[in-house]
Design a protein around this motif. Sequence first.
Motif, PDB file in Angstrom:
ATOM      1  N   GLU A 120       0.823  -1.211   0.000  1.00 33.18           N
ATOM      2  CA  GLU A 120       0.000   0.000   0.000  1.00 33.18           C
ATOM      3  C   GLU A 120       0.855   1.258   0.000  1.00 33.18           C
ATOM      4  OE1 GLU A 120      -2.779  -0.567  -0.801  1.00 33.18           O
ATOM      5  OE2 GLU A 120      -3.497  -2.423   0.084  1.00 33.18           O
ATOM      6  N   PHE A 121       1.962   1.230   0.762  1.00 36.26           N
ATOM      7  CA  PHE A 121       2.855   2.386   0.769  1.00 36.26           C
ATOM      8  C   PHE A 121       3.505   2.568  -0.599  1.00 36.26           C
ATOM      9  CE2 PHE A 121       6.626   4.813   2.370  1.00 36.26           C
ATOM     10  CZ  PHE A 121       5.907   5.848   2.943  1.00 36.26           C
ATOM     11  N   GLY A 122       3.610   1.475  -1.361  1.00 35.31           N
ATOM     12  CA  GLY A 122       4.079   1.577  -2.739  1.00 35.31           C
ATOM     13  C   GLY A 122       3.194   2.480  -3.571  1.00 35.31           C
ATOM     14  N   HIS A 123       1.884   2.386  -3.340  1.00 32.03           N
ATOM     15  CA  HIS A 123       0.959   3.307  -4.013  1.00 32.03           C
ATOM     16  C   HIS A 123       1.189   4.742  -3.553  1.00 32.03           C
ATOM     17  CE1 HIS A 123      -1.242  -0.013  -5.669  1.00 32.03           C
ATOM     18  NE2 HIS A 123      -1.788  -0.404  -4.528  1.00 32.03           N
ATOM     19  N   THR A 124       1.149   4.927  -2.232  1.00 27.93           N
ATOM     20  CA  THR A 124       1.138   6.263  -1.655  1.00 27.93           C
ATOM     21  C   THR A 124       2.432   7.014  -1.932  1.00 27.93           C
ATOM     22  OG1 THR A 124      -0.338   5.526   0.109  1.00 27.93           O
ATOM     23  CG2 THR A 124       0.884   7.556   0.499  1.00 27.93           C
ATOM     24  N   PHE A 125       3.563   6.346  -1.725  1.00 30.05           N
ATOM     25  CA  PHE A 125       4.839   7.037  -1.773  1.00 30.05           C
ATOM     26  C   PHE A 125       5.510   6.948  -3.138  1.00 30.05           C
ATOM     27  CE2 PHE A 125       9.381   7.587  -0.620  1.00 30.05           C
ATOM     28  CZ  PHE A 125       9.268   8.841  -0.054  1.00 30.05           C
ATOM     29  N   GLY A 126       5.395   5.799  -3.802  1.00 28.99           N
ATOM     30  CA  GLY A 126       6.107   5.607  -5.069  1.00 28.99           C
ATOM     31  C   GLY A 126       5.255   5.769  -6.306  1.00 28.99           C
ATOM     32  N   ASP A 127       3.960   6.116  -6.127  1.00 28.03           N
ATOM     33  CA  ASP A 127       3.035   6.232  -7.264  1.00 28.03           C
ATOM     34  C   ASP A 127       2.984   4.953  -8.082  1.00 28.03           C
ATOM     35  OD1 ASP A 127       2.268   8.853  -6.682  1.00 28.03           O
ATOM     36  OD2 ASP A 127       3.994   9.686  -7.739  1.00 28.03           O
ATOM     37  N   LEU A 128       3.136   3.809  -7.420  1.00 30.92           N
ATOM     38  CA  LEU A 128       3.103   2.523  -8.102  1.00 30.92           C
ATOM     39  C   LEU A 128       1.665   2.051  -8.271  1.00 30.92           C
ATOM     40  CD1 LEU A 128       6.038   0.754  -6.223  1.00 30.92           C
ATOM     41  CD2 LEU A 128       6.102   1.786  -8.504  1.00 30.92           C
ATOM     42  N   ALA A 129       1.408   1.385  -9.369  1.00 33.04           N
ATOM     43  CA  ALA A 129       0.074   0.857  -9.655  1.00 33.04           C
ATOM     44  C   ALA A 129      -0.022  -0.595  -9.214  1.00 33.04           C
ATOM     45  CB  ALA A 129      -0.223   0.953 -11.155  1.00 33.04           C
ATOM     46  N   ASP A 130      -1.240  -1.049  -8.954  1.00 34.64           N
ATOM     47  CA  ASP A 130      -1.467  -2.481  -8.805  1.00 34.64           C
ATOM     48  C   ASP A 130      -1.146  -3.176 -10.118  1.00 34.64           C
ATOM     49  OD1 ASP A 130      -2.379  -2.821  -6.128  1.00 34.64           O
ATOM     50  OD2 ASP A 130      -4.285  -1.894  -6.679  1.00 34.64           O
ATOM     51  N   GLU A 131      -0.594  -4.366 -10.005  1.00 37.30           N
ATOM     52  CA  GLU A 131      -0.218  -5.100 -11.218  1.00 37.30           C
ATOM     53  C   GLU A 131      -1.096  -6.324 -11.450  1.00 37.30           C
ATOM     54  OE1 GLU A 131       3.958  -5.950 -11.205  1.00 37.30           O
ATOM     55  OE2 GLU A 131       4.533  -3.852 -10.926  1.00 37.30           O
ATOM     56  N   TYR A 132      -2.156  -6.481 -10.654  1.00 32.67           N
ATOM     57  CA  TYR A 132      -3.049  -7.615 -10.878  1.00 32.67           C
ATOM     58  C   TYR A 132      -4.213  -7.203 -11.763  1.00 32.67           C
ATOM     59  CZ  TYR A 132      -5.139  -5.460  -6.690  1.00 32.67           C
ATOM     60  OH  TYR A 132      -5.649  -4.571  -5.774  1.00 32.67           O
ATOM     61  N   GLU A 133      -5.040  -8.169 -12.113  1.00 29.03           N
ATOM     62  CA  GLU A 133      -6.042  -7.968 -13.157  1.00 29.03           C
ATOM     63  C   GLU A 133      -7.474  -7.931 -12.634  1.00 29.03           C
ATOM     64  OE1 GLU A 133      -4.863 -11.322 -15.594  1.00 29.03           O
ATOM     65  OE2 GLU A 133      -2.828 -10.709 -15.054  1.00 29.03           O
ATOM     66  N   ASP A 134      -7.692  -8.179 -11.328  1.00 29.53           N
ATOM     67  CA  ASP A 134      -9.048  -8.141 -10.800  1.00 29.53           C
ATOM     68  C   ASP A 134      -9.687  -6.790 -11.114  1.00 29.53           C
ATOM     69  OD1 ASP A 134      -8.117 -10.459  -9.777  1.00 29.53           O
ATOM     70  OD2 ASP A 134      -8.672 -10.072  -7.704  1.00 29.53           O
ATOM     71  N   PRO A 135     -10.921  -6.779 -11.627  1.00 30.50           N
ATOM     72  CA  PRO A 135     -11.546  -5.507 -12.039  1.00 30.50           C
ATOM     73  C   PRO A 135     -11.737  -4.542 -10.868  1.00 30.50           C
ATOM     74  CG  PRO A 135     -12.721  -7.391 -12.957  1.00 30.50           C
ATOM     75  CD  PRO A 135     -11.759  -7.936 -11.952  1.00 30.50           C
ATOM     76  N   TYR A 136     -11.565  -3.277 -11.146  1.00 33.63           N
ATOM     77  CA  TYR A 136     -11.842  -2.188 -10.194  1.00 33.63           C
ATOM     78  C   TYR A 136     -12.987  -1.386 -10.809  1.00 33.63           C
ATOM     79  CZ  TYR A 136     -10.739   1.614  -6.868  1.00 33.63           C
ATOM     80  OH  TYR A 136     -10.782   2.547  -5.867  1.00 33.63           O
ATOM     81  N   PRO A 137     -14.195  -1.457 -10.240  1.00 33.34           N
ATOM     82  CA  PRO A 137     -15.358  -0.795 -10.851  1.00 33.34           C
ATOM     83  C   PRO A 137     -15.123   0.689 -11.102  1.00 33.34           C
ATOM     84  CG  PRO A 137     -16.027  -2.225  -9.044  1.00 33.34           C
ATOM     85  CD  PRO A 137     -14.529  -2.161  -8.990  1.00 33.34           C
ATOM     86  N   GLY A 138     -15.324   1.106 -12.336  1.00 35.13           N
ATOM     87  CA  GLY A 138     -15.224   2.518 -12.679  1.00 35.13           C
ATOM     88  C   GLY A 138     -13.823   3.028 -12.911  1.00 35.13           C
ATOM     89  N   TRP A 139     -12.827   2.138 -12.815  1.00 33.26           N
ATOM     90  CA  TRP A 139     -11.451   2.601 -12.956  1.00 33.26           C
ATOM     91  C   TRP A 139     -11.142   2.967 -14.407  1.00 33.26           C
ATOM     92  CZ3 TRP A 139      -7.739   4.370 -10.036  1.00 33.26           C
ATOM     93  CH2 TRP A 139      -6.455   4.481 -10.569  1.00 33.26           C
ATOM     94  N   VAL A 140     -10.503   4.122 -14.616  1.00 36.97           N
ATOM     95  CA  VAL A 140     -10.058   4.553 -15.944  1.00 36.97           C
ATOM     96  C   VAL A 140      -8.544   4.686 -15.899  1.00 36.97           C
ATOM     97  CG1 VAL A 140     -10.179   6.346 -17.706  1.00 36.97           C
ATOM     98  CG2 VAL A 140     -12.227   5.762 -16.375  1.00 36.97           C
ATOM     99  N   PHE A 141      -7.832   3.963 -16.751  1.00 37.38           N
ATOM    100  CA  PHE A 141      -6.368   3.950 -16.717  1.00 37.38           C
ATOM    101  C   PHE A 141      -5.795   5.298 -17.127  1.00 37.38           C
ATOM    102  CE2 PHE A 141      -2.287   3.281 -18.958  1.00 37.38           C
ATOM    103  CZ  PHE A 141      -1.535   2.863 -17.874  1.00 37.38           C
ATOM    104  N   ASP A 142      -4.799   5.757 -16.370  1.00 37.58           N
ATOM    105  CA  ASP A 142      -4.053   6.975 -16.670  1.00 37.58           C
ATOM    106  C   ASP A 142      -2.582   6.582 -16.705  1.00 37.58           C
ATOM    107  OD1 ASP A 142      -3.140   9.507 -17.063  1.00 37.58           O
ATOM    108  OD2 ASP A 142      -3.767  10.303 -15.114  1.00 37.58           O
TER     109      ASP A 142
END
Length: 405
Positions: free
Chosen positions: A71-93
């Motif tokens: 989770e800190f990878g997201h917050t601090f490193g701007d890293l994305a999840d690398e798995y494929e489970d759908p995230y409702p409403g997510w638009v890739f940037d």
Amino acid sequence: KNTFFDCGYDCYNIDRLICCDDATALQVAGNLVPGFDNAIIIVNDSEYGGSGGTTSVISREVNSMKVLAHEFGHTFGDLADEYEDPYPGWVFDDVYPNVSPKLTNWDLLKWAQWVESGTPVPTPDSAKTTDLAPVGAFEGACYQATGLYRPVFNCLMRNVGAHMCSVCSEALVLAFYKSVEPIDEYSPTSLSVSGAVGDTLDFSVTAVSPAPDTVAVAWFMNGTKLVDSFGEALSLPVECLDPGANEVQATAYDTTDKVRLDPTNLMKKTVTWTVTRTDGGAAVDCANIVDTDTDTGVDADADSDSDGDTDSDSDSDSDADSDSDGDSDSDGDSDSDSDSDADSDSDGDSDSDGDSDNDAGNDTGSATESDGGTDGGNRKDSSACGCSTALGARDMSLFLLFSIL
């Protein structure tokens, strides 16, 4: 639950995704620790869950530290999840250092510096030798099974049972240097100094000290490199200077092999003093402080790199490979096979399944499933993206906020 930080599971209808009131958390952190860098909220519940965004959120379940690294990878490193489970409403940037859309020219891949010659790109799953090797472009990332690519087969940003890959680690190191400069302090604090024959001028810098400490300091006088045995301090006799204005520079730079590309020189900091010699005498020969080698690095050895040893690789030892482990291979451990255990994979255990445990599954849990958990089932991590594991650095503060359910 009606709690102070309003934390709850089932955020966006994802059962293990925990969302909290970030604004309240940041206000509390700011009141109690002015100048804090990041806030982490620990939810007092044993159910697996978390999120990474404005704050990092974890529960207190048994694997919470691995979840926090993710989770800190997201917050601090701007890293994305690398798995494929759908995230409702997510638009890739396309802003993440560890996810790429399909390219027409794969030479432009964000992490091309980590892709070894001969690796097929895009990279089929069959090409993987371990979870973290080779680095290529594996399809499936950021909640999509197709069209988006990740650097390795299985990284911590894909599965909390895995390790952080080289591409994500590089992003984290660079993220730290966006907050912390390689030089914390320097002396004299005035960048204009003067002296006459008979004076000795003392200069010093205080460099950051990551673990392991890979930060080196080099000194220059009027563009000529001085021997770097002075470390963070230099005593300079004024008679070594030309009459009038001179320049003395200290450059601190991180030599870590975790970063192969630092396009904005975040990992290097130079302090320049203007030093005026006030008497009219000529400079004397100060060969004892001048570096007489002819390499192009910022060290004082006889090779062409900047690692401080006597070979021509990019590490800090004197063997014939490109790591700093002291053996004759290039895996980064202290033996002479391709990993740090007794088999032929790089998982750190004594079997050959490619994970970091001793069971027969291709995971790191205590059961024989392949989802990375310890429950014997196949649940994947469902934490949120968009919102990294971190290395210690001076003057970085973390504030933990607790929510009692």
